[in-house]
Design a protein around this motif. Structure first.
Motif, short mmCIF file in Angstrom:
data_model
loop_
_atom_site.label_atom_id
_atom_site.label_comp_id
_atom_site.label_asym_id
_atom_site.label_seq_id
_atom_site.Cartn_x
_atom_site.Cartn_y
_atom_site.Cartn_z
N ALA A 390 23.23 -14.73 -12.99
CA ALA A 390 24.72 -15.25 -13.46
C ALA A 390 25.71 -14.05 -13.10
O ALA A 390 26.90 -14.22 -12.48
CB ALA A 390 24.61 -15.80 -14.66
N ALA A 391 25.49 -13.10 -13.38
CA ALA A 391 26.06 -11.70 -13.12
C ALA A 391 26.57 -11.56 -11.44
O ALA A 391 27.48 -11.03 -11.02
CB ALA A 391 25.84 -10.49 -13.77
N ALA A 392 25.37 -11.58 -10.66
CA ALA A 392 25.56 -11.25 -9.55
C ALA A 392 26.46 -12.51 -8.82
O ALA A 392 27.47 -12.29 -8.05
CB ALA A 392 24.11 -11.40 -8.73
N LEU A 393 26.25 -13.78 -9.41
CA LEU A 393 27.13 -14.78 -9.02
C LEU A 393 28.63 -14.52 -9.15
O LEU A 393 29.44 -14.85 -8.54
CB LEU A 393 26.62 -15.91 -9.12
CG LEU A 393 25.44 -16.47 -8.48
CD1 LEU A 393 24.84 -17.84 -9.33
CD2 LEU A 393 25.82 -17.12 -7.36
N VAL A 400 28.68 -19.69 -13.39
CA VAL A 400 27.56 -20.62 -13.49
C VAL A 400 27.24 -20.69 -14.90
O VAL A 400 27.58 -19.30 -15.51
CB VAL A 400 26.38 -20.40 -12.61
CG1 VAL A 400 26.63 -20.70 -11.12
CG2 VAL A 400 25.66 -19.23 -12.88
N SER A 401 26.46 -21.31 -15.46
CA SER A 401 25.96 -21.10 -16.70
C SER A 401 24.57 -20.90 -17.14
O SER A 401 23.72 -21.31 -16.03
CB SER A 401 26.27 -22.42 -17.85
OG SER A 401 25.66 -22.27 -18.98
N THR A 402 24.09 -19.68 -17.77
CA THR A 402 22.69 -19.64 -17.89
C THR A 402 22.16 -20.74 -19.09
O THR A 402 22.89 -21.49 -19.43
CB THR A 402 22.53 -18.37 -18.62
OG1 THR A 402 22.78 -18.05 -19.84
CG2 THR A 402 23.21 -17.12 -17.70
N ALA A 403 20.74 -20.64 -19.35
CA ALA A 403 20.02 -21.52 -20.23
C ALA A 403 20.35 -21.29 -21.62
O ALA A 403 20.25 -22.08 -22.51
CB ALA A 403 18.58 -21.77 -20.00
N HIS A 411 12.47 -19.66 -27.58
CA HIS A 411 12.05 -19.27 -26.21
C HIS A 411 13.38 -20.04 -25.32
O HIS A 411 13.77 -21.10 -25.25
CB HIS A 411 10.95 -20.05 -25.94
CG HIS A 411 10.74 -19.95 -24.28
ND1 HIS A 411 10.44 -18.66 -23.56
CD2 HIS A 411 10.75 -20.83 -23.40
CE1 HIS A 411 10.50 -18.96 -22.49
NE2 HIS A 411 10.24 -20.41 -22.09
N VAL A 412 14.07 -18.91 -24.67
CA VAL A 412 15.24 -19.50 -23.76
C VAL A 412 14.75 -19.15 -22.19
O VAL A 412 14.45 -18.13 -21.73
CB VAL A 412 16.31 -18.46 -24.04
CG1 VAL A 412 17.38 -19.00 -22.98
CG2 VAL A 412 16.81 -18.51 -25.33
N PRO A 413 14.41 -20.16 -21.55
CA PRO A 413 14.00 -20.31 -20.18
C PRO A 413 15.01 -19.49 -19.25
O PRO A 413 16.19 -19.40 -19.46
CB PRO A 413 13.79 -21.65 -19.65
CG PRO A 413 14.73 -22.46 -20.61
CD PRO A 413 14.81 -21.72 -21.97
N HIS A 414 14.39 -18.97 -18.29
CA HIS A 414 15.55 -18.07 -17.28
C HIS A 414 15.67 -19.26 -15.98
O HIS A 414 14.76 -19.74 -15.29
CB HIS A 414 14.83 -17.08 -16.53
CG HIS A 414 14.73 -15.77 -17.51
ND1 HIS A 414 15.75 -15.02 -17.68
CD2 HIS A 414 13.72 -15.19 -18.22
CE1 HIS A 414 15.47 -14.21 -18.46
NE2 HIS A 414 14.27 -14.21 -18.87
N ALA A 415 16.79 -19.83 -16.35
CA ALA A 415 17.45 -20.87 -15.52
C ALA A 415 18.93 -20.82 -15.58
O ALA A 415 19.44 -20.32 -16.35
CB ALA A 415 16.84 -22.31 -16.18
N ILE A 416 19.44 -21.67 -14.44
CA ILE A 416 20.98 -21.65 -14.66
C ILE A 416 21.38 -23.02 -14.50
O ILE A 416 20.41 -23.80 -13.78
CB ILE A 416 21.71 -20.85 -13.34
CG1 ILE A 416 21.27 -21.26 -11.96
CG2 ILE A 416 21.45 -19.44 -13.86
CD1 ILE A 416 21.99 -20.29 -10.99
N ARG A 417 22.42 -23.65 -14.96
CA ARG A 417 22.99 -24.96 -14.71
C ARG A 417 24.24 -24.84 -13.74
O ARG A 417 24.95 -24.00 -14.30
CB ARG A 417 23.34 -25.67 -15.82
CG ARG A 417 23.38 -26.98 -15.81
CD ARG A 417 24.39 -27.80 -17.02
NE ARG A 417 25.72 -27.47 -16.73
CZ ARG A 417 26.72 -28.35 -17.33
NH1 ARG A 417 26.38 -29.41 -17.87
NH2 ARG A 417 28.01 -27.84 -17.12
#
Length: 445
Positions: A390-393, A400-403, A411-417
């Motif tokens: 997200a920071a690189a974007l 973008v939003s992270t999970a 548990h927070v998955p490593h994903a973006i929406r």
């Protein structure tokens, strides 16, 4: 260990992280390793990491370790409205709009100015809305397979206000409410603000894990469940009729209130019967027109069992007194003349077009989405970290939003929406191309 020594260690870590000597993504020593190297008790080493996590500098991940967080992301990224600077491509929030909607508003305001009913709009409205406007909503809902009398429809100041009213009226601080392990951030923030205990339900590919839901209902005193059965945000599922019937059966067995969020349901053609149609005696159905018409149209509605109407109206009075008269009058007219239905159909087509663009530009990446939704869930590879992506974007001028904002479990998955509905299609292509490039770069880093 003295407090000054403990604080000095926290401060030393903080300085190294903020200066970049410990860059984002760095795996820190385990609690035991830190304790051994610094001559600490294990509980004290755990306190050091806990304080760094409270400062937002590290994140502890079950089974993986403790990592330096990406600190360049805006606080609350994915919940608070960001300051989208010029040139920033906003794939964080959805506020879909179609060409010509401003002209629709101009026409509606002119027609309203010529009507004989302006005087009444200057006065307080009934707390749940005027009956003929409630009837307009009820007629519109019939097209979605939900047949309710106008008296069981309440008009509110947008769907978020509707959720607020429902929780404040029907639950108490300390009540346990089951929610999906990934869910709408606005509901998560609201439940926490009202001191409700959120109980996460694991997800499958096609909906909540109802066996797990049944299990927790047997072990905990669950009071309610919050569900998005038709176009879940962020995972895009549409629960089957069988799943809905199973959820209702569990709710009846354990005497649960069902709060059904239908904010994005208009995007799905011919969905199964809403939960409110299957269990009208215990379901509060909430939606609005910010996505189907416009984000600035702060008009929403609640459909409720008759016996709960009084409690809901009292909270409407407490929180807003009544819905905005002018906006509600315009919405009612658009419901009656078919404008809302036309906009919904056009936005379904628009969302499908944008998903086809995502098909093309995100090819090769694993995505979770519905073919007519305005968002894409993008799980990252095991070695990639969502905060770094997200920071690189952001550095590429893509938001973008992270999970993190969606997660209700530890548990927070490593994903973006990715929200597809807030930029034009040319900009969307540009943004998605950057997303793929950055995600692939981090996957192979």
């Amino acid at each position: 260990m003295s407090r000054s020594r403990y604080k000095s260690l926290v401060d030393a870590f903080a300085v190294d992280i903020r200066s970049g000597r410990l860059p984002p993504g760095t795996r820190l020593p385990t609690h035991r390793q830190l304790a051994a190297s610094e001559g600490l008790a294990l509980v004290t080493a755990s306190r050091v990491y806990a304080e760094l996590e409270a400062m937002g500098l590290v994140s502890g991940e079950t089974g993986r370790g403790t990592f330096v967080r990406e600190t360049s992301l805006p606080p609350g990224h994915g919940i608070d409205q960001p300051d989208v600077t010029a040139g920033m491509l906003d794939l964080n929030y959805n506020y879909p709009s179609l060409p010509g909607q401003a002209d629709l508003l101009r026409t509606a305001l002119r027609q309203l100015a010529l009507s004989g009913d302006l005087e009444s709009l200057l006065r307080y409205q009934p707390h749940g809305g005027r009956l003929h406007e409630r009837a307009s909503v009820a007629r519109h809902l019939a097209f979605s397979g939900l047949n309710v009398p106008a008296e069981q429809v309440l008009i509110v100041n947008g769907a978020q206000h509707g959720l607020t009213v429902a929780l404040m009226a029907l639950l108490q601080p300390g009540d346990v409410i089951a929610v999906d392990a990934l869910t709408y951030p606005g509901f998560k923030a609201l439940a926490l603000a009202l001191h409700l205990e959120i109980l996460p339900i694991p997800a499958t590919e096609n909906g909540p894990d109802l066996a797990a839901f049944e299990k927790v209902c047997r072990s905990r005193s669950v009071r309610a469940i919050y569900s998005m059965p038709t176009l879940h945000n962020p995972l895009g599922w549409v629960m089957s009729l069988e799943q809905r019937e199973q959820l209702v059966a569990i709710a009846r067995k354990h005497d649960l209130l069902i709060i059904e969020d239908a904010a994005y349901a208009f995007l799905v053609e011919n969905p199964p019967t809403p939960l409110a149609g299957l269990a009208p005696e215990r379901t509060v159905y909430v939606s609005g027109f910010s996505k189907s018409v416009a984000a600035g149209l702060r008009v929403g509605f609640i459909v409720s069992p008759a016996e709960k109407i009084g409690a809901l109206e009292r909270i409407i009075r407490v929180t807003a007194w009544n819905a905005p008269g002018v906006m509600t009058a315009i919405t009612s007219a658009w419901l009656d003349d078919g404008t809302v239905s036309r906009l919904e159909a056009q936005k379904r087509k628009d969302a499908q077009t944008r998903q086809l663009i995502a098909d093309e530009l995100l090819a090769g990446l694993h995505t979770v989405r519905h073919p007519s939704s305005y968002f894409v869930w993008l799980p990252l590879s095991e070695d990639a970290r969502a905060d770094q992506v997200a920071a690189a974007l952001l550095r590429e001028q893509v938001s973008v939003s992270t999970a993190q904002p969606f997660a209700t479990s530890v548990h927070v998955p490593h994903a973006i929406r990715l929200a597809l509905g807030s930029v034009d299609v040319v900009s969307l292509r540009e943004g998605l191309a950057k997303v793929k490039r950055v995600v692939e770069a981090h996957a192979w880093a």
